[in-house]
Design an enzyme around this catalytic site. Sequence first.
Site, PDB file in Angstrom:
ATOM      1  CE  LYS A  27      -3.937  -2.485   2.069  1.00 43.91           C
ATOM      2  NZ  LYS A  27      -4.660  -3.016   3.121  1.00 43.91           N
ATOM      3  CD  GLN A  39      -3.407  -4.633   6.458  1.00 47.59           C
ATOM      4  OE1 GLN A  39      -3.309  -3.574   5.589  1.00 47.59           O
ATOM      5  NE2 GLN A  39      -3.847  -5.735   6.113  1.00 47.59           N
ATOM      6  CG  ASP A  85     -10.017  -0.932   4.432  1.00 45.45           C
ATOM      7  OD1 ASP A  85      -9.675  -1.196   3.265  1.00 45.45           O
ATOM      8  OD2 ASP A  85      -9.588  -1.387   5.375  1.00 45.45           O
TER       9      ASP A  85
END
Length: 283
Positions: free
Chosen positions: A51, A95, A118
């Site tokens: 990322k 995460q 997300d």
Amino acid sequence: MRIDGKGIANKRKDDVKVKIDTLKQEGKRIPKLVVILVGEDPASKVYVRNKDRACQYTGMLSEIIRLEDTISEDDLLNEIDRLNKDDSVDGILVQLPIPKHINEEKILNFIDPAKDVDGFHPVNVAKLFLNQGGLVPCTPQGMMVILDEINYDLTGKEVVVVGRSNIVGKPVALLCLHRNATVTMCHSRTQDLKSVCKRADVLIAAIGKPKFFNHEYVKDGAVVLDVGINRDENNKLCGDVDYEDVKDIASYITPVPGGIGPMTISMLMENTLKAYEKREEEK
Ligand code: NAP
């Protein structure tokens, strides 16, 4: 035909890069993504590194906050609170997985929905349900981009989604429904899975079982989107679909690696840019 997810993802990242280059030339603020990594999970470290690399490629600002796996829930919430309030931050991503002593739901629900790149916050989930825009989870969004790239119109088509997770199965089913597909959702209790899958014009495999779907599950000419990321008996990366067995039956099929996976990261870049644009617009 093999769908080149990596190529499509690179093209989309290039589009983001062009937009960020323009912002730089105009002397505007640059979008920023912050990723919080709790603990030392090796797979998570790889995902976070990828990322960060994507941010560097597109020119987006990026920060990784590495926290000990002993961090308390309150301290993690405080960290998110700080990022929620930080005007220079457009995207916040925690995460997963996070250590068991921390309530995942509480953490994800605490992220400002406007920065929830997300798309896991209940506000964004509700917006997706109601088809009201919002930030859409990256992997399902990536599948829609792939269908666009092959000019596939879902109207009236039979889509079978296998796997009902909140991050893949349920959102992708909604996105397909919004595009007027007839959607069937399957899971571990579905009876006669083979014949349900065999009906599919588009089969979306998202169960996390290596090479589970062979030719017996796939209709001639179907589009097969393979979300699974697994290791086979030789420890090689593979999907939920037995690619070699299915590739000549499917009209289009995504490989693993190089299919849906790269799309997920490029959609994260797009979501961060989208969050930035929306926040700038509302200033
Ligand atoms: P998950 O939370 O692991 O859940 C698996 C789902 O598959 C559940 O709904 C389960 O049914 C269903 N399932 C399991 N075995 C089954 C079987 N034999 N027949 C039918 N259904 C079955 O799902 P996930 O998080 O969406 O992950 C799925 C896969 O996608 C994993 O390999 C993951 O690594 C991968 N993934 C890839 C990306 C990417 O960027 N490419 C992103 C996210 C996930 P029940 O609900 O009944 O238990």
